[in-house]
Design an enzyme around this catalytic site. Structure first.
Site, PDB file in Angstrom:
ATOM      1  N   LYS A  49       0.891  -1.146   0.100  1.00 54.64           N
ATOM      2  CA  LYS A  49      -0.036  -0.115   0.067  1.00 54.64           C
ATOM      3  C   LYS A  49       0.746   1.526   0.092  1.00 54.64           C
ATOM      4  CE  LYS A  49      -3.761  -2.538   2.129  1.00 54.64           C
ATOM      5  NZ  LYS A  49      -4.651  -2.765   3.283  1.00 54.64           N
ATOM      6  N   GLN A  93      -5.741  -1.948   9.423  1.00 50.52           N
ATOM      7  CA  GLN A  93      -5.070  -3.470   8.949  1.00 50.52           C
ATOM      8  C   GLN A  93      -5.808  -4.352   9.661  1.00 50.52           C
ATOM      9  OE1 GLN A  93      -3.896  -3.255   5.869  1.00 50.52           O
ATOM     10  NE2 GLN A  93      -3.878  -5.523   5.753  1.00 50.52           N
ATOM     11  N   ASP A 116     -11.863   1.942   3.545  1.00 48.40           N
ATOM     12  CA  ASP A 116     -12.278   0.392   3.348  1.00 48.40           C
ATOM     13  C   ASP A 116     -13.507  -0.109   3.418  1.00 48.40           C
ATOM     14  OD1 ASP A 116      -9.797  -1.389   3.129  1.00 48.40           O
ATOM     15  OD2 ASP A 116      -9.389  -1.149   5.260  1.00 48.40           O
TER      16      ASP A 116
HETATM   17  N1  GUN Z   1      -6.342  -7.479   5.643  1.00 51.57           N
HETATM   18  C1  GUN Z   1      -6.823  -8.144   4.649  1.00 51.57           C
HETATM   19  N2  GUN Z   1      -7.217  -7.743   3.504  1.00 51.57           N
HETATM   20  C2  GUN Z   1      -7.581  -6.361   4.089  1.00 51.57           C
HETATM   21  C3  GUN Z   1      -8.076  -5.197   3.642  1.00 51.57           C
HETATM   22  O1  GUN Z   1      -8.585  -5.125   2.354  1.00 51.57           O
HETATM   23  N3  GUN Z   1      -8.135  -3.915   4.474  1.00 51.57           N
HETATM   24  C4  GUN Z   1      -7.671  -3.961   5.683  1.00 51.57           C
HETATM   25  N4  GUN Z   1      -7.740  -2.982   6.457  1.00 51.57           N
HETATM   26  N5  GUN Z   1      -7.240  -5.195   6.046  1.00 51.57           N
HETATM   27  C5  GUN Z   1      -7.071  -6.187   5.356  1.00 51.57           C
END
Ligand code: GUN
Length: 280
Positions: A49, A93, A116
Site C-alpha cells: 500500500k 489493517q 476500506d
Molecule cells: N486484511 C486483509 N485484507 C485487508 C483489507 O482489504 N483491508 C484491511 N484493512 N485489512 C485487510
C-alpha cells in the site's frame, strides 16, 4: 483455453489515472494505516500500500502499535486521525490481535474517511443500494469484470465465501448489477453442484487450490480472490488454475489477479475521500 485476466495491467490503468489527477493537486491526499502487532502477511500488504501510494502521490502514514496495546489507545489515535484535516483516509489493517473487538475499533473511523468501507454505516449504505465508500476487494472484482467487458445482467453469479469483507459485499454488488446471485459458504451442501452452474464464479475462501475442474461449468468466468501459500511456500489461489484452465473461458490468476485491484481501489477511495465526493 482460457483468457488470463491481467489484474496488474487493469490496476495500472486505474492508478495511472489517479496519478495524473493527483499531479495537478497542490496538497496531496493522505492515507493513515493503523497496524497492530507483527502479522507477517499484514506487513507485506501494508508495504504494498505504501509503495502504490508513493507511485501515485498519495502519502501513506503507518501508525504502529505493539501487539499488547489496549483498545482504548488505538481508539484514541483513530479519534485524532478523524479530526486531523490533513488525513483523508483511515484504515485499520486486519487481522487485529485476539483481544480486540474488531467491529468496535473499525466503527470509530469517521464514515467519510472509512476508505476500506468497513464501518457499519458504509456497509449499510452498500446493502441499501446507495454506497458511499465500498470495500476495496469486492469493488476491485467488479471493476475487473467491467474491464473485461463481462456482461453481468441476467447471469448466474456464484460467490463462495461469506465474509463481511469480501463475499457478502460482493454478492450485494453483483445483485445490484442484475446478476442472479448464489452465496455459498462452509455449510453449503453439494457445493460442486452449485458452482458448476455458475456463469461467473468468484471464490474467496482462503483454501489453496480448492476449486478443481469438476467444480466449474464449461466456459465459465472465474475470479480467484484467495491468496495463500502452498506446501512449497508458493503463492496460490483458491482455484486450481492449471486444472480448470482448459475448461473455463476467463480466469484471474494469483498473484497478479484481484490483489492489485484491491490496492488500486484503496487509492481510488482515498482520492474520493480527499475530494469530498461523498454526497448523500
Ligand atoms: N486484511 C486483509 N485484507 C485487508 C483489507 O482489504 N483491508 C484491511 N484493512 N485489512 C485487510
Amino acid at each position: 483455453m482460457a483468457q488470463i485476466i491481467k489484474g496488474d495491467e487493469i490496476a495500472k490503468t486505474i492508478t495511472d489515472k489517479i496519478k495524473d489527477e493527483i499531479s495537478n493537486l497542490d496538497v496531496k491526499p493522505k492515507l493513515a494505516v493503523v497496524l497492530v502487532g507483527e502479522d507477517f502477511a499484514s506487513e507485506a500488504y501494508v508495504r504494498g500500500k505504501v509503495k502504490a501510494g508513493k507511485r501515485v502521490g498519495i502519502e501513506v502514514d503507518i501508525v504502529r502499535f505493539e501487539q499488547e496495546v489496549s483498545e482504548e489507545k488505538v481508539i484514541d489515535v483513530i479519534k485524532q486521525l478523524n479530526s486531523d484535516e490533513k488525513v483523508d483516509g483511515i484504515i485499520v489493517q486486519l487481522p487485529l490481535p485476539e483481544h480486540f473487538d474488531v467491529a468496535k475499533i473499525v466503527n470509530e473511523i469517521s464514515v467519510e474517511k472509512d476508505v476500506d468501507g468497513f464501518t457499519y454505516y458504509n456497509a449499510g449504505r452498500l446493502f441499501r443500494g446507495n454506497p458511499l465508500l465500498s470495500p476495496c476487494t469486492p469493488q476491485g472484482a467488479m471493476y475487473m469484470l467491467e474491464a473485461m467487458n463481462v456482461e453481468i445482467s441476467g447471469k448466474h453469479a456464484v460467490v463462495v465465501g461469506r465474509s463481511n469483507l469480501v463475499g457478502q459485499p460482493l454478492a450485494r454488488m453483483l445483485t445490484a448489477a442484475d446478476a442472479t446471485v448464489t452465496l455459498c459458504h462452509s455449510k453449503t451442501k453439494n457445493l460442486k453442484n452449485i458452482t458448476s452452474q455458475a456463469d461467473i464464479l468468484i471464490v474467496a475462501i482462503g483454501q489453496s487450490r480448492y476449486i478443481t475442474a469438476d467444480y466449474v461449468k464449461e466456459g465459465a468466468i472465474i475470479l480467484d480472490v484467495g491468496i495463500s501459500r502452498d506446501e512449497h511456500n508458493k503463492l496460490s489461489g483458491d482455484v486450481d488454475f492449471d486444472n480448470v484452465f482448459d475448461k473455463v473461458s476467463m480466469i484471474s490468476p494469483v498473484p497478479k489477479g484481484v490483489g492489485p485491484l484491491t490496492v488500486a481501489m484503496l487509492l481510488h477511495n482515498t482520492l474520493k475521500a480527499y475530494k469530498g465526493e461523498l454526497c448523500g
